[in-house]
Structure formats: structure tokens, C-alpha cells
Scaffold this motif. Structure first.
Motif, short mmCIF file in Angstrom:
data_model
loop_
_atom_site.label_atom_id
_atom_site.label_comp_id
_atom_site.label_asym_id
_atom_site.label_seq_id
_atom_site.Cartn_x
_atom_site.Cartn_y
_atom_site.Cartn_z
N LEU A 1 0.81 -1.22 0.00
CA LEU A 1 0.00 0.00 0.00
C LEU A 1 0.85 1.27 0.00
O LEU A 1 0.50 2.23 -0.71
CB LEU A 1 -0.96 -0.02 1.19
CG LEU A 1 -2.05 1.05 1.20
CD1 LEU A 1 -2.92 0.96 -0.05
CD2 LEU A 1 -2.93 0.91 2.45
N PRO A 2 1.95 1.36 0.75
CA PRO A 2 2.78 2.57 0.68
C PRO A 2 3.24 2.89 -0.74
O PRO A 2 3.28 4.06 -1.15
CB PRO A 2 3.96 2.24 1.60
CG PRO A 2 3.41 1.25 2.58
CD PRO A 2 2.46 0.41 1.77
N MET A 3 3.61 1.86 -1.50
CA MET A 3 4.02 2.07 -2.89
C MET A 3 2.85 2.64 -3.70
O MET A 3 3.02 3.60 -4.47
CB MET A 3 4.49 0.75 -3.50
CG MET A 3 4.86 0.82 -4.98
SD MET A 3 3.43 0.70 -6.13
CE MET A 3 2.86 -0.98 -5.78
N ALA A 4 1.66 2.06 -3.54
CA ALA A 4 0.51 2.51 -4.31
C ALA A 4 0.18 3.96 -4.01
O ALA A 4 -0.11 4.76 -4.91
CB ALA A 4 -0.69 1.61 -4.02
N VAL A 5 0.24 4.33 -2.73
CA VAL A 5 -0.04 5.71 -2.34
C VAL A 5 1.00 6.66 -2.93
O VAL A 5 0.67 7.75 -3.43
CB VAL A 5 -0.08 5.84 -0.81
CG1 VAL A 5 -0.18 7.31 -0.39
CG2 VAL A 5 -1.25 5.05 -0.24
#
Length: 442
Positions: free
Chosen positions: A119-123
Motif C-alpha cells: 500500500l505505501p508504494m501505491a499511495v
């Protein structure tokens, strides 16, 4: 039951509201600059869906900018100051994730579904796209051709054509009557400067809502969103506030006072026909009665239109009613696909079913069945993180409140037979337009 959440304008920047719902926890924060972050943590889920909702759609385009909103949906995937288009694609492919975007009449959403650990990458990637799109001139010209092909594909689908044309017929010159993706003429005409101007004006902290559902930690997401926006160069003014929901344009602005009839020629085997009129706005208190009305009239295999037109008479394969609610205005319609020679007969039958509903109302059995159908569909529709993420974004940008599942079910169950009959009578009394698409005139 959980706590009802008033959303727009609720709380100072940084304030949080929480609510427990069927094992999930919903939280909302307002960041400096007015950026809103909403999460729904779903216990036991190892994936998450995150979406960046920008409160701009095709209805917000001004003269010289028509088509810009859809253009931006394409161009944001074409590279930023930190990433190429290939970098963006590879970032999600490398973790088995999915990324996409959608343009609507009132908002644009860029979203991704990934494992919770990614999720950090997607954000970071989506935040980079929203804040730092390069909008390269060569890429814009390439996408101009792609969008023209997309419009041509839509024009080859008579079902798409009839729905676009009924919106134009019913809503007239009102901004909601325009096609979301633009027209060939507007796409060819819009210059890069207009697209850039549209981007810089509308893509800002006060219009942005970040919604996520699944295996998500709210506090971590808030920090990740803030970091991504700052890295993208956005000024998160501590005194900034969210842009309120659009107040809605009065129905009379550009909407015809009389119904129109339109026939569009297409060399196809089956004709498509829609009878349409103005409907309810997204926030109209009668919207729950509308869901029951649609269920009874044309919402399933037991609906009146399906039983009369398909089951009893065999005149169509597909027939249904539909409702679309927007800020200040809506669209209501009856659809069928049938043999061209039977269009007039099927059209008359659809109208007759609406008028019978307006005159005689619905039975207790129909009310009970439709409430059960809607209640089950509502619960089943919230079984995945994507649908829950979309509910958060729409609630914030369009409705201004987030109802718990129990509250939504209670509002549906509170609808009475008189509510449905009165709404049907109102709809049946409004100016009525008819659009036919098929091999007419051959």
C-alpha cells in the motif's frame, strides 16, 4: 449500529471521526490544505484498495476545456517528473497489483488494489501522478488519438449511444447532458494549454479525497498521503479547508421543458430504446423510495417490466429501469432492446408500466420482495474492498454523509407503498423523451 458520520466540513483539519461497522472500522481525517482521508479497516483482509478522488468531472468543464477531464485521466498515467509511464506500469505489475482510473460527470478517481504490504508504494505512485503529471505535448497528441478511438468504439455500441443520447435529450444544454468522454470535435479541438490549465485549477488539496479499504491502518495511511503530496510539491496550507459539495445547478438551467424524440441510425440487428425524464438529485430524501421503485418496475427478473415485456410477451431479451443522481439534478429512464419493428409496441408497454405504478401503486408483496432484494444486494455489494473504497469516496464527494450499513438498511425498510406511488406519479408527470437507436430508415 455504529455512529452516523456527517462528512463535508465536519471537524477541523486533523480531526478524526470513527465508527464501527460489521467488524470494520471507518475513520476520517482532514489534513492541512483540506485533503480528506477516509479508511475502512476490514479485519483479516491481506489486500487493500486505495483511490485518489478528485472532485472534478465533465460537468465542471468550461468553454474551450471540454474533454479535458477525460484527457487527464489518460495523461496522468503517462509520466511524472519522477516516473515514466513504464515506471508507473511496472510498479504495480511487479507486485501483482491492479491500477486504473475512471472519469465521471462529477469526479475522477485513480485507484489501485494491492497487497496490504504494498500500500505505501501505491499511495506514493498515485500521489505522484495526481500532483506531478508531466502532461507532455507528444504524449497528449498520442492520447488524443487513443481517446478518439475510444469514442469510436463507444459509437459502435448502440447501448452506449442510446444512453448518451437520452442524457442529452433530457438534460439539454445543462453540463450534465454532455458525454463524459467528450465528442470527437471537442477532443480534436482542445489544446494542451487548456488541459494544463484544467489540471492546475482543479487538482489541488481542497478537492482531493483519498479513500482506502481493506488491510489498511488509518494513521499510517494519513502519514503516507501527506508525504506523497509534499513530495509532489503541493502546498498543504494549515488553514486550507475542503471544498464543499457542489450546491447543484437548478434543474431549469438548460433542461428542456418539453420532451423530445430522437432516432439515431445504426446498421445493427437489434434496436435500443430508452424513455427518459429528469430524476432525483443524489441527495434527495426520496432516493431510497427510488431504489424500491426501480426494483419493482424494472430491477430484476420479478420486476413488472421484465415479466410483462420479456416473460409474457417475448418482445425483448433485456429491459430495465434506471436512475442516476447528481448534484442538483438526476436522470430516470426505461430501457429495452428489441426487434426494430417492435420498438413502438415495447415503448408503449414500458410507459404503461410506469403509469400503472403511478395510478395503482405497488402491492405489499412487491414492497416486501423489493426491500429484501435491495437489502441483500447492499450487503453483497460490500463484500470486497473496491466497493467499500468507492462508497467512502462517493459519500464524501457527493452525499456529504456516510451511513452505516444498518442505517442504510433502515432507510430502505422505512419506504412505504405510498412513497413509491407518489414518486411514480411525480416521474410520470414530467416531460418525457424517447431515443431510438437502430436500423431505422433502411
Amino acid at each position: 449500529m455504529g455512529q452516523h458520520l456527517p462528512l463535508v466540513g465536519a471537524g477541523r483539519p486533523g480531526a478524526e471521526l470513527t465508527v464501527g461497522q460489521d467488524g470494520a472500522t471507518i475513520r476520517r481525517s482532514v489534513l492541512p490544505g483540506g485533503v480528506r482521508v477516509l479508511t475502512e479497516q476490514m479485519p483479516g483482509l491481506r489486500s487493500a484498495t486505495v483511490g485518489a478522488w478528485v472532485g472534478v468531472g465533465s460537468r465542471d468543464e468550461t468553454d474551450g476545456h471540454h474533454g479535458s477531464t477525460h484527457f487527464l485521466e489518460h495523461l496522468l498515467f503517462k509520466g511524472t517528473s519522477r516516473r515514466t509511464a513504464l515506471d508507473i506500469a511496472e510498479a504495480f505489475d511487479a507486485v501483482g497489483g491492479e491500477a486504473n482510473a475512471a472519469t465521471g460527470k462529477e469526479h475522477t478517481c485513480y485507484y489501485a488494489r494491492v497487497l496490504d504490504e504494498d500500500l505505501p508504494m501505491a499511495v506514493d505512485v498515485i500521489g505522484d501522478m495526481v500532483t506531478s503529471a508531466r502532461l507532455d505535448a507528444d504524449e497528449l497528441e498520442t492520447e488524443r488519438g487513443v481517446i478518439l478511438e475510444e469514442i469510436a468504439m463507444t459509437e459502435d455500441d448502440p447501448g452506449e449511444v442510446v444512453h448518451e443520447q437520452i442524457a442529452a435529450a433530457v438534460l439539454g444544454t445543462h453540463p450534465l447532458g454532455r458525454p463524459i468522454g467528450g465528442t470527437p470535435d471537442t477532443i480534436r479541438a482542445v489544446p494542451r494549454d487548456a488541459v494544463v490549465e484544467h489540471y492546475r485549477w482543479h487538482y489541488r488539496p481542497s478537492t482531493l479525497v483519498v479513500a482506502a479499504a481493506g488491510g489498511v491502518d488509518h494513521d499510517r495511511l494519513v502519514a503516507q498521503v501527506g508525504d506523497a503530496l509534499v513530495a509532489g510539491g503541493w502546498d498543504l496550507d494549515p488553514d486550507g479547508v475542503p471544498r464543499d459539495r457542489r450546491p447543484g445547478v437548478p434543474e431549469s438551467d438548460g433542461v428542456p421543458t418539453e420532451g423530445v424524440e430522437l432516432t439515431v441510425h445504426r446498421h445493427v440487428e437489434q434496436a435500443n430504446v430508452v424513455v427518459g425524464t429528469t430524476g432525483l438529485s443524489a441527495t434527495d430524501d426520496r432516493r431510497f423510495a427510488m431504489t424500491v421503485l426501480n426494483a419493482v418496475l424494472g430491477g430484476g427478473m420479478s420486476s413488472r417490466m421484465f415479466q410483462e415485456i420479456r416473460e409474457k410477451r417475448g418482445l425483448a431479451y433485456a429491459t430495465y429501469s434506471f436512475s442516476q443522481g447528481h448534484g442538483g439534478l438526476g436522470l430516470f429512464g426505461l430501457y429495452a432492446g428489441c426487434t426494430p419493428a417492435r420498438v413502438d409496441e415495447v415503448t408503449a408497454l414500458m410507459v404503461a408500466e410506469l403509469e400503472q405504478l403511478a395510478d395503482g401503486g405497488i402491492t405489499d408483496a412487491e414492497l416486501e420482495r423489493s426491500v429484501g432484494q435491495l437489502s441483500g444486494g447492499l450487503v453483497l455489494g460490500l463484500e470486497d474492498s473496491g466497493s467499500r473504497m468507492s462508497r467512502l469516496g462517493r459519500s464524501e464527494l457527493v452525499l456529504g454523509e456516510l451511513m452505516t450499513l444498518d442505517e442504510s438498511l433502515a432507510r430502505i425498510r422505512a419506504v412505504t407503498a405510498d412513497d413509491v406511488r407518489e414518486l411514480a406519479a411525480d416521474l410520470a408527470s414530467r416531460p418525457r423523451s424517447v431515443v431510438r437507436v437502430g436500423p431505422f430508415g433502411e
